[in-house]
Design a protein around this motif. Sequence first.
Motif, mmCIF file in Angstrom:
data_model
loop_
_atom_site.group_PDB
_atom_site.id
_atom_site.type_symbol
_atom_site.label_atom_id
_atom_site.label_comp_id
_atom_site.label_asym_id
_atom_site.label_seq_id
_atom_site.Cartn_x
_atom_site.Cartn_y
_atom_site.Cartn_z
ATOM 1 N N GLU B 242 3.698 9.984 -6.303
ATOM 2 C CA GLU B 242 2.400 10.413 -6.449
ATOM 3 C C GLU B 242 2.016 11.106 -7.607
ATOM 4 O O GLU B 242 0.885 11.582 -8.006
ATOM 5 N N GLU B 270 -0.702 7.566 1.098
ATOM 6 C CA GLU B 270 -0.296 7.450 2.473
ATOM 7 C C GLU B 270 1.053 7.223 2.503
ATOM 8 O O GLU B 270 1.654 6.371 1.769
ATOM 9 N N THR B 271 1.781 7.812 3.628
ATOM 10 C CA THR B 271 3.041 7.624 3.711
ATOM 11 C C THR B 271 3.220 6.172 4.356
ATOM 12 O O THR B 271 2.655 5.694 5.342
ATOM 13 N N THR B 272 4.240 5.554 3.754
ATOM 14 C CA THR B 272 4.482 3.944 4.150
ATOM 15 C C THR B 272 5.861 3.661 4.252
ATOM 16 O O THR B 272 6.564 4.249 3.547
ATOM 17 N N GLU B 275 7.394 1.961 0.695
ATOM 18 C CA GLU B 275 6.856 2.911 -0.254
ATOM 19 C C GLU B 275 6.638 2.575 -1.887
ATOM 20 O O GLU B 275 5.978 3.125 -2.465
ATOM 21 N N ASP B 295 -3.897 8.851 0.741
ATOM 22 C CA ASP B 295 -3.603 9.493 2.033
ATOM 23 C C ASP B 295 -4.891 9.830 2.946
ATOM 24 O O ASP B 295 -6.009 10.062 2.321
#
Lengths: 200, 350
Positions: B242, B270-272, B275, B295
């Motif tokens: 980030e 956004e957490t994925t 990544e 996010d």
Amino acid sequence: MKRVLSILLITMMALTCIGAEDTSDISIPNYSMGSQIFTFRFGPEVPTFMYRPSLSPTWLTFSDTHFKVGGYGSLSYQGFLSSHLAIGGELGYLFDYDQSELFTSVPLLAKLTYIPFQGTFELPLSISMGFAYNSYDESSYLSLFTSAEVGLSYFFTESWGFTLSGGLQVIPEIYFDDKADQTTYTGFMPITLAISYRTN
Amino acid sequence: MKHIKRESYITLFLFGIILLTVGCNLDYDGIFYQVSISEETVEVGQVYLAGIDSTTLFAYTTDVGMQSYDTVSEEWTEIDTSDHISSNILPSLVSSDGTNIYFSTRSDEGENNKIYTFPMNDTDNISVHNSDYDVITFAAPFDLMLTKDSSDNYYVRRISNPATLLTTIPSGYEAVKLMAQSDDIFLLNAYTMDDDDEKEYDYFLCNGLNKSTLTLDSDEYSIRAFYVDETNDNIAVITSDETVYYDNDFDIDSDTDFTFVESDDTVSLETTTVEDSALPVITDYSSALFYIQGDNDYIYSIDSSTGEVEDVTDDYTVSVSSITIISYLYDDSTSTAYIGTIENGVYELY
């Protein structure tokens, strides 16, 4: 909606006919302190309004809320404080789809019911208040939950009866500071058919 | 009686605490606010935009396959590829060169991909374009593809003319990723494993045949998005941790190496599970600003000259926070930005 109402009314009438042969034996109860009533109910839920004090438009109604028709079901138990007034609790489950996601609310309510007319036919008037755990997509929110309803009951035996009821449920979702403008009061109109069991 | 009163107060107090802690919904928009701005699901699945011809967009959609979308009538039309392919098209293997659409399916490890094509103005005319390369990915909607040879050397080529070699990444790298901003400007990042078994990334920015090495404060993370402001000589990148890095004295035409400055701001992503996946970069290519969906589906603007990040979610007429953007296409001829979404079809962003 008309179709749903028609089905509920026809179902109620049919069940009325089934129980009709026993009605001569019904002794009309007068509730008293200590009488109890258990109820299971379910039915469709109509999204009615969203009131957003800080957003424009302030009022959204019916389909403009982006909710579709959902459903409401609950279990409740009430004990009578007097011949006309019962108090108890209700555990419910409300669901409603928006354009793609599912919204659910699980309310736990204190319920006060006043029954002015009693006997084979009854007219219960209820107000409820409590809190609800609301979920939508990845969000969750514990809110207050209030409800006011009126019903028409028919007891086809001394203990068993059906109730068709409707009313308004309001879920306030209140925020402060940065998200204060997202504060929204949402109303739903449940139309439910209940089966009740009462003891004196 | 006093006991009952005290217990009532305790119950109310606990209830209040629960309301304050659970009821806050701190990380997301209000539930009913989200519902009120929700967008209707479009039954085509995820939309990967590949190209545009006048008012017709071309996309691979995960529920239907290759489709065209009329931006005026807002209707989808399936492009029948069943006579040519038996397995599913890969979303990462769909692109265009401005005239033709190219697509391919998964190939076995080490095997070449059969690339199919059709002209955007004649969708029935599907033919095999090339089957000489093991293709890793296309860079939609641009005319670029990443290929690999049997010695694990990686190459960036034109899809329309695969013999045209733009750059080479030597063997030894793992997970080479290709991201592009135009037919000429693209970025590659890949990692090697160091002695401590940690990833060590290298980043290469290419402008046609020019290749620059980019140096960031940390080489532990992959780049998930980049933007070159050609007008003002700025560049910014966002890494998977980030962090925003930028350089406001960047020369895209140079093939020298550049060291970036770490911004004080970060972008909340956004957490994925993937990544390292590339993020769609929203821009009209005319200023220092570019935009990323992060996010909660919020849109952030990033200033490539200062590294400043700002939440601009409310600046759009489209309810961007209620849709998830998965692909982006900018139509230069009409200055129109299109976004492909996870489940809501296509939107004209501006």
